[in-house]
Design a protein around this motif. Sequence first.
Motif, PDB file in Angstrom:
ATOM      1  N   MET A 177      -1.789  30.038  26.450  1.00  0.00           N
ATOM      2  CA  MET A 177      -2.492  28.899  27.075  1.00  0.00           C
ATOM      3  C   MET A 177      -2.680  29.117  28.570  1.00  0.00           C
ATOM      4  SD  MET A 177      -0.498  25.942  24.967  1.00  0.00           S
ATOM      5  CE  MET A 177      -1.456  24.572  25.585  1.00  0.00           C
ATOM      6  N   LEU A 178      -2.818  30.387  28.954  1.00  0.00           N
ATOM      7  CA  LEU A 178      -3.054  30.691  30.379  1.00  0.00           C
ATOM      8  C   LEU A 178      -4.041  31.846  30.438  1.00  0.00           C
ATOM      9  CD1 LEU A 178      -2.082  29.623  33.106  1.00  0.00           C
ATOM     10  CD2 LEU A 178      -0.399  31.461  33.137  1.00  0.00           C
ATOM     11  N   SER A 179      -5.326  31.476  30.463  1.00  0.00           N
ATOM     12  CA  SER A 179      -6.344  32.546  30.489  1.00  0.00           C
ATOM     13  C   SER A 179      -6.431  33.138  31.894  1.00  0.00           C
ATOM     14  CB  SER A 179      -7.704  31.960  30.087  1.00  0.00           C
ATOM     15  OG  SER A 179      -8.034  30.909  30.984  1.00  0.00           O
TER      16      SER A 179
ATOM     17  N   GLN B  75      -2.842  20.132  16.512  1.00  0.00           N
ATOM     18  CA  GLN B  75      -3.987  20.391  15.611  1.00  0.00           C
ATOM     19  C   GLN B  75      -5.001  21.323  16.300  1.00  0.00           C
ATOM     20  OE1 GLN B  75      -5.752  16.758  14.248  1.00  0.00           O
ATOM     21  NE2 GLN B  75      -7.233  17.761  12.926  1.00  0.00           N
ATOM     22  N   GLU B  76      -5.244  21.088  17.577  1.00  0.00           N
ATOM     23  CA  GLU B  76      -6.284  21.864  18.295  1.00  0.00           C
ATOM     24  C   GLU B  76      -5.786  23.206  18.813  1.00  0.00           C
ATOM     25  OE1 GLU B  76      -8.487  17.782  19.904  1.00  0.00           O
ATOM     26  OE2 GLU B  76      -7.875  19.333  21.354  1.00  0.00           O
ATOM     27  N   ARG B  77      -4.494  23.264  19.240  1.00  0.00           N
ATOM     28  CA  ARG B  77      -4.038  24.497  19.912  1.00  0.00           C
ATOM     29  C   ARG B  77      -2.719  25.046  19.372  1.00  0.00           C
ATOM     30  NH1 ARG B  77      -6.426  21.177  23.257  1.00  0.00           N
ATOM     31  NH2 ARG B  77      -4.526  19.977  23.562  1.00  0.00           N
ATOM     32  N   GLY B  78      -2.124  24.320  18.434  1.00  0.00           N
ATOM     33  CA  GLY B  78      -0.882  24.828  17.838  1.00  0.00           C
ATOM     34  C   GLY B  78       0.378  24.500  18.606  1.00  0.00           C
ATOM     35  N   HIS B  79       0.198  23.846  19.789  1.00  0.00           N
ATOM     36  CA  HIS B  79       1.371  23.484  20.602  1.00  0.00           C
ATOM     37  C   HIS B  79       1.127  22.128  21.261  1.00  0.00           C
ATOM     38  CE1 HIS B  79       2.507  27.712  20.304  1.00  0.00           C
ATOM     39  NE2 HIS B  79       1.292  28.018  20.708  1.00  0.00           N
ATOM     40  N   PHE B  80       2.210  21.513  21.727  1.00  0.00           N
ATOM     41  CA  PHE B  80       2.131  20.275  22.509  1.00  0.00           C
ATOM     42  C   PHE B  80       2.992  20.489  23.750  1.00  0.00           C
ATOM     43  CE2 PHE B  80       1.906  16.185  24.048  1.00  0.00           C
ATOM     44  CZ  PHE B  80       3.034  15.401  23.857  1.00  0.00           C
ATOM     45  N   THR B  81       2.328  20.562  24.911  1.00  0.00           N
ATOM     46  CA  THR B  81       3.079  20.771  26.153  1.00  0.00           C
ATOM     47  C   THR B  81       3.171  19.443  26.889  1.00  0.00           C
ATOM     48  OG1 THR B  81       0.999  21.458  27.187  1.00  0.00           O
ATOM     49  CG2 THR B  81       2.472  23.207  26.413  1.00  0.00           C
ATOM     50  N   LEU B  82       4.390  18.985  27.071  1.00  0.00           N
ATOM     51  CA  LEU B  82       4.682  17.635  27.586  1.00  0.00           C
ATOM     52  C   LEU B  82       5.553  17.747  28.836  1.00  0.00           C
ATOM     53  CD1 LEU B  82       5.010  14.510  27.379  1.00  0.00           C
ATOM     54  CD2 LEU B  82       6.880  14.955  25.737  1.00  0.00           C
TER      55      LEU B  82
ATOM     56  N   TYR C  87       1.232   6.494  21.935  1.00  0.00           N
ATOM     57  CA  TYR C  87       0.295   7.342  22.693  1.00  0.00           C
ATOM     58  C   TYR C  87       0.780   8.795  22.697  1.00  0.00           C
ATOM     59  CZ  TYR C  87      -2.551   8.948  26.642  1.00  0.00           C
ATOM     60  OH  TYR C  87      -3.434   9.655  27.443  1.00  0.00           O
ATOM     61  N   VAL C  88       2.069   8.983  22.921  1.00  0.00           N
ATOM     62  CA  VAL C  88       2.633  10.347  22.922  1.00  0.00           C
ATOM     63  C   VAL C  88       2.406  10.998  21.556  1.00  0.00           C
ATOM     64  CG1 VAL C  88       4.768  11.695  23.073  1.00  0.00           C
ATOM     65  CG2 VAL C  88       4.339   9.859  24.725  1.00  0.00           C
ATOM     66  N   LEU C  89       2.656  10.250  20.484  1.00  0.00           N
ATOM     67  CA  LEU C  89       2.448  10.793  19.130  1.00  0.00           C
ATOM     68  C   LEU C  89       0.993  11.211  18.929  1.00  0.00           C
ATOM     69  CD1 LEU C  89       3.207  11.453  16.210  1.00  0.00           C
ATOM     70  CD2 LEU C  89       2.969   9.006  15.670  1.00  0.00           C
ATOM     71  N   GLN C  90       0.084  10.367  19.363  1.00  0.00           N
ATOM     72  CA  GLN C  90      -1.351  10.675  19.194  1.00  0.00           C
ATOM     73  C   GLN C  90      -1.725  11.964  19.926  1.00  0.00           C
ATOM     74  OE1 GLN C  90      -3.899   7.772  21.142  1.00  0.00           O
ATOM     75  NE2 GLN C  90      -5.507   9.328  21.273  1.00  0.00           N
ATOM     76  N   ILE C  91      -1.259  12.108  21.172  1.00  0.00           N
ATOM     77  CA  ILE C  91      -1.581  13.319  21.948  1.00  0.00           C
ATOM     78  C   ILE C  91      -0.898  14.538  21.335  1.00  0.00           C
ATOM     79  CG2 ILE C  91      -1.449  14.427  24.225  1.00  0.00           C
ATOM     80  CD1 ILE C  91      -3.332  12.038  24.198  1.00  0.00           C
ATOM     81  N   ALA C  92       0.330  14.344  20.870  1.00  0.00           N
ATOM     82  CA  ALA C  92       1.072  15.459  20.262  1.00  0.00           C
ATOM     83  C   ALA C  92       0.348  15.975  19.025  1.00  0.00           C
ATOM     84  CB  ALA C  92       2.485  15.006  19.909  1.00  0.00           C
ATOM     85  N   GLU C  93      -0.053  15.071  18.156  1.00  0.00           N
ATOM     86  CA  GLU C  93      -0.745  15.474  16.920  1.00  0.00           C
ATOM     87  C   GLU C  93      -2.071  16.164  17.239  1.00  0.00           C
ATOM     88  OE1 GLU C  93      -0.870  11.696  14.890  1.00  0.00           O
ATOM     89  OE2 GLU C  93       0.857  12.222  13.616  1.00  0.00           O
ATOM     90  N   ASN C  94      -2.828  15.603  18.177  1.00  0.00           N
ATOM     91  CA  ASN C  94      -4.121  16.216  18.541  1.00  0.00           C
ATOM     92  C   ASN C  94      -3.920  17.609  19.140  1.00  0.00           C
ATOM     93  OD1 ASN C  94      -5.247  13.819  17.769  1.00  0.00           O
ATOM     94  ND2 ASN C  94      -5.709  13.090  19.852  1.00  0.00           N
ATOM     95  N   SER C  95      -2.899  17.737  20.010  1.00  0.00           N
ATOM     96  CA  SER C  95      -2.663  19.011  20.702  1.00  0.00           C
ATOM     97  C   SER C  95      -2.271  20.103  19.710  1.00  0.00           C
ATOM     98  CB  SER C  95      -1.566  18.833  21.752  1.00  0.00           C
ATOM     99  OG  SER C  95      -1.926  17.812  22.675  1.00  0.00           O
TER     100      SER C  95
END
Length: 246
Positions: free
Chosen positions: A134-136, A31-38, A21-29
């Motif tokens: 990532m902080l508008s 891909q979509e935003r260039g970072h994975f914040t965990l 699950y962590v891998l899936q969220i990491a890859e999606n994050s």
Amino acid sequence: MKPEIRNYATFQAMSDAAAAYVLQIAENSVQERGHFTLALSGGTTPKSLYACLTSEPYVHAIPWKQTHIFWGDERYVPPNHPYSNFAMAAQVLLERIPIPAENIHRIPTEAASAEIAAVEYAETLHAVFHALGMLSEDQQFPRCDLVLLGMGADGHTASLFPGSPILEEKQRWVAAIPAPNIEPRVERITLILPVLNAARNLLFLVAGVEKQPIVQTIIEHPEQARRVYPAANIQPVNGNLTWFVT
Ligand code: 6PG
């Protein structure tokens, strides 16, 4: 959105599934935003998940160089103390994965007080999420891609304990908590509910037959549970909540 519940026959099966699950969220994050914040959780339950992440395929498949690690809560002890959530994660995970040191954002428990540590961590969160773009301006709270959570036998989560006034906190991102009446009886520092609930994804890892009735009550009677169990107040504003239970 209703939470998803996944029951696992064994602790290891739950940990293995959590790593995927962590891998899936990491890859999606990434891909979509260039970072994975965990945001990591403490306690004992996630240790097996953290160990999974240091083995194949995760140790090389997870984009660690684009990953930023935070903590949902911490005990107010030195970072090398046996009670420290950072010390546990460092030993079991961080020292065994190719993550840049500058991507690890621990709660600064060397501060002169838990209150000062909480203020400093809020400043860290603001600086890092701002630097990541990532902080508008209109965002009141930082949005982690994934927050890992555990639950105590009293229904606490992070360091949000039953009856705590911090459960009503809506402004400060991070708060200091007096020593609870459960072990370890040390002051804590915790993200507040609105920050946790701002996350895109939240994953509870809960193990132990003694906790299952609480999980059941939270899922089946959320309104009633909210008044008793802090974990029942984890309700993502615009995200996914998943429970892995064994
Ligand atoms: C902590 C954790 C805490 C933990 C629960 C469950 O600092 O202790 O953040 O919220 O997740 O107490 O702990 P176990 O996984 O050890 O049961």
